[in-house]
Design a protein around this motif. Structure first.
Motif, PDB file in Angstrom:
ATOM      1  N   PRO A  35      10.312 -89.478 -55.029  1.00  0.00           N
ATOM      2  CA  PRO A  35      10.874 -89.988 -54.551  1.00  0.00           C
ATOM      3  C   PRO A  35      11.362 -89.862 -52.628  1.00  0.00           C
ATOM      4  CG  PRO A  35      12.028 -90.087 -56.670  1.00  0.00           C
ATOM      5  CD  PRO A  35      10.760 -88.848 -56.441  1.00  0.00           C
ATOM      6  N   LEU A  36      12.232 -90.634 -51.771  1.00  0.00           N
ATOM      7  CA  LEU A  36      12.488 -89.872 -50.689  1.00  0.00           C
ATOM      8  C   LEU A  36      13.225 -88.797 -51.170  1.00  0.00           C
ATOM      9  CD1 LEU A  36      12.386 -90.949 -47.524  1.00  0.00           C
ATOM     10  CD2 LEU A  36      14.382 -92.580 -48.379  1.00  0.00           C
TER      11      LEU A  36
ATOM     12  N   GLN B 242       1.772 -89.717 -48.215  1.00  0.00           N
ATOM     13  CA  GLN B 242       2.686 -89.408 -48.184  1.00  0.00           C
ATOM     14  C   GLN B 242       3.278 -89.619 -46.660  1.00  0.00           C
ATOM     15  OE1 GLN B 242       3.911 -85.547 -48.909  1.00  0.00           O
ATOM     16  NE2 GLN B 242       3.747 -85.518 -46.699  1.00  0.00           N
TER      17      GLN B 242
ATOM     18  N   PHE C 250       8.437 -89.702 -48.609  1.00  0.00           N
ATOM     19  CA  PHE C 250       7.991 -90.044 -50.221  1.00  0.00           C
ATOM     20  C   PHE C 250       6.063 -90.063 -50.405  1.00  0.00           C
ATOM     21  CE2 PHE C 250       8.828 -93.781 -47.714  1.00  0.00           C
ATOM     22  CZ  PHE C 250       7.581 -94.398 -48.897  1.00  0.00           C
ATOM     23  N   GLN C 251       6.155 -90.012 -51.483  1.00  0.00           N
ATOM     24  CA  GLN C 251       4.457 -89.946 -52.245  1.00  0.00           C
ATOM     25  C   GLN C 251       4.599 -91.578 -52.317  1.00  0.00           C
ATOM     26  OE1 GLN C 251       4.060 -86.189 -53.905  1.00  0.00           O
ATOM     27  NE2 GLN C 251       3.440 -85.198 -51.679  1.00  0.00           N
ATOM     28  N   MET C 252       3.220 -91.550 -53.029  1.00  0.00           N
ATOM     29  CA  MET C 252       2.806 -92.701 -54.187  1.00  0.00           C
ATOM     30  C   MET C 252       1.559 -92.521 -54.378  1.00  0.00           C
ATOM     31  SD  MET C 252       3.465 -96.484 -51.565  1.00  0.00           S
ATOM     32  CE  MET C 252       2.613 -95.082 -50.579  1.00  0.00           C
TER      33      MET C 252
ATOM     34  N   HIS D 109       0.119-102.124 -50.016  1.00  0.00           N
ATOM     35  CA  HIS D 109       1.026-101.855 -49.571  1.00  0.00           C
ATOM     36  C   HIS D 109       1.072-101.008 -48.706  1.00  0.00           C
ATOM     37  CE1 HIS D 109       2.274-102.499 -54.248  1.00  0.00           C
ATOM     38  NE2 HIS D 109       0.549-101.781 -54.448  1.00  0.00           N
TER      39      HIS D 109
ATOM     40  N   GLU E 187      11.198 -98.881 -45.509  1.00  0.00           N
ATOM     41  CA  GLU E 187      10.023 -98.618 -46.436  1.00  0.00           C
ATOM     42  C   GLU E 187       9.276 -98.065 -48.019  1.00  0.00           C
ATOM     43  OE1 GLU E 187       6.115 -99.786 -45.294  1.00  0.00           O
ATOM     44  OE2 GLU E 187       7.288-100.463 -44.109  1.00  0.00           O
ATOM     45  N   GLU E 188      10.587 -97.359 -48.307  1.00  0.00           N
ATOM     46  CA  GLU E 188      10.273 -97.151 -49.961  1.00  0.00           C
ATOM     47  C   GLU E 188      11.196 -98.050 -50.187  1.00  0.00           C
ATOM     48  OE1 GLU E 188      11.746 -93.488 -52.870  1.00  0.00           O
ATOM     49  OE2 GLU E 188      13.579 -94.647 -51.127  1.00  0.00           O
TER      50      GLU E 188
ATOM     51  N   ILE F 212       5.647 -95.143 -56.905  1.00  0.00           N
ATOM     52  CA  ILE F 212       6.425 -94.159 -56.404  1.00  0.00           C
ATOM     53  C   ILE F 212       6.436 -92.638 -57.258  1.00  0.00           C
ATOM     54  CG2 ILE F 212       8.294 -93.312 -55.047  1.00  0.00           C
ATOM     55  CD1 ILE F 212       7.140 -95.860 -53.989  1.00  0.00           C
TER      56      ILE F 212
ATOM     57  N   ARG G 237       9.221 -99.900 -53.746  1.00  0.00           N
ATOM     58  CA  ARG G 237       9.551 -99.447 -54.654  1.00  0.00           C
ATOM     59  C   ARG G 237       9.704-101.882 -55.541  1.00  0.00           C
ATOM     60  NH1 ARG G 237      11.073 -95.810 -57.487  1.00  0.00           N
ATOM     61  NH2 ARG G 237      11.744 -94.223 -55.675  1.00  0.00           N
TER      62      ARG G 237
ATOM     63  N   ILE H 192      11.665 -95.403 -42.530  1.00  0.00           N
ATOM     64  CA  ILE H 192      11.371 -94.839 -43.836  1.00  0.00           C
ATOM     65  C   ILE H 192      12.241 -95.220 -44.636  1.00  0.00           C
ATOM     66  CG2 ILE H 192      12.387 -92.574 -43.780  1.00  0.00           C
ATOM     67  CD1 ILE H 192       9.485 -90.955 -45.196  1.00  0.00           C
TER      68      ILE H 192
END
Length: 267
Positions: free
Chosen positions: A99-100, A121, A110-112, A25, A85-86, A96, A90, A82
Motif C-alpha cells: 500500500p501507499l 512501483q 506503492f507497489q503492484m 492499468h 492513482e492508487e 496492490i 484499487r 499518486i
C-alpha cells in the motif's frame, strides 16, 4: 555516447498476461507484437517494455529459461497524482501488494505485482530543487517568495459553498494548498472523506462540523483540525467564512461511490 531511448526487456511465462496488466492499468500500448513477443510503449517518459516468452529462441541459449525476478519496474509520477492513482488502481482491481506509504526522506510509493510476478512501483518525490512550479494567473513569481493575488478563475461555486483557492501546486506551492470557504446560513455540505489532515480556521460566523460521529461547533477565531480518512459533514448554522489548509496531494471520496476526486481549488 548519447542514449536516445530506454527499454526494459522482461522474460515471462505468460506474455499476454503481462501485456494485459501493463496496458489495462498503466496505459501502455502495443508498438509491435509477434508470437511470444510484444513491445510496449507510452507517450510520455516511461521506459518502453519488451516482453519475451520463456524458452524463445530469440534469446541466447543460456538466457532462455530465465525469468524476470528480483527487479522492480519503478515509474515516477507527479506528486499530486499518486494517492488518487492508487485509489483508481484499487477500484480497477489491480493487485496492490504494497500500500501507499511515505518514507522519512519524502518519497511516497506503492507497489503492484503482475500475473508473472513482475513488481511495478509508482513513486512520487517532493520538489527537491526549491524552484517554484509553473503558475497560473494572479501569481507573481518574480522573487524568491511567491505572492498570490486572488483571481476569478480561482473561485468554485457549488450549491453549498463558494470556495476561493489560494496556494496550490498550480499557483506555485509544492507542499500545501490553502483556500477560503464561504457558506450561507443553513447550508450543509455532503458527507465525504478527505485523504489528508485539514486545518479549518473560522474567520466569520460559526460552523458545525460532524466528524467521526461527533459534532463540534467552531466559532470565529477558533481552529479545528480534521484528521485524514474520517467521515465528515460541515453545516453553517449562520453565514460563515473559514480558511482551510491541507497537503496538496489530498483527495476526497463520497460514501457509496467509487474512486476519488481532486479538490479543484487545491490543485
Amino acid at each position: 555516447m548519447n542514449v536516445s531511448s530506454s527499454t526494459l526487456s522482461l522474460t515471462v511465462a505468460d506474455v499476454d498476461a503481462s501485456r494485459a496488466f501493463l496496458c489495462t492499468h498503466l496505459g501502455y500500448e502495443v508498438a509491435t507484437a509477434d508470437d511470444g513477443f510484444v513491445s510496449l510503449t507510452r507517450g510520455d517518459a516511461a521506459v518502453d517494455v519488451v516482453l519475451l516468452r520463456r524458452g524463445t529462441d530469440v534469446l541466447p541459449a543460456e538466457q532462455r529459461d530465465q525469468r524476470a525476478a528480483g527487479l522492480i519496474l519503478a515509474l515516477t509520477v507527479t506528486v499530486t497524482d499518486i494517492a488518487a492513482e492508487e485509489a483508481r488502481l484499487r477500484a480497477a482491481g489491480a493487485p496492490i501488494t504494497m500500500p501507499l506509504r511515505e518514507e522519512p526522506w519524502g518519497e511516497r510509493l506503492f507497489q503492484m505485482t503482475d500475473p508473472n510476478g513482475v513488481v511495478v512501483q509508482l513513486v512520487s518525490w517532493p520538489d527537491a530543487t526549491g524552484a517554484p512550479r509553473a503558475a497560473g494567473p494572479g501569481v507573481d513569481q518574480g522573487a524568491a517568495a511567491i505572492v498570490i493575488t486572488p483571481a476569478p478563475d480561482h473561485v468554485t461555486v457549488s450549491p453549498n459553498a463558494t470556495t476561493a483557492g489560494l496556494a496550490a501546486p498550480s499557483r506555485g506551492s509544492t507542499e500545501l494548498s490553502t483556500w477560503t470557504v464561504m457558506m450561507d446560513a443553513g447550508a450543509t455540505g455532503p458527507e465525504h472523506f478527505i485523504s489528508r489532515e485539514q486545518v479549518w480556521t473560522v474567520t466569520t460566523g460559526a460552523l458545525e462540523v460532524t466528524c467521526g460521529g461527533r459534532t463540534e461547533k467552531v466559532t470565529a477565531g477558533q481552529t479545528l483540525i480534521l484528521p485524514a480518512g474520517l467521515l465528515r459533514r460541515i453545516h453553517a448554522p449562520e453565514r460563515a467564512e473559514a480558511h482551510v489548509s491541507m497537503r496538496s496531494d489530498g483527495v476526497s471520496s463520497v460514501p457509496g461511490t467509487e474512486g476519488t476526486r481532486e479538490l479543484p481549488w487545491a490543485r
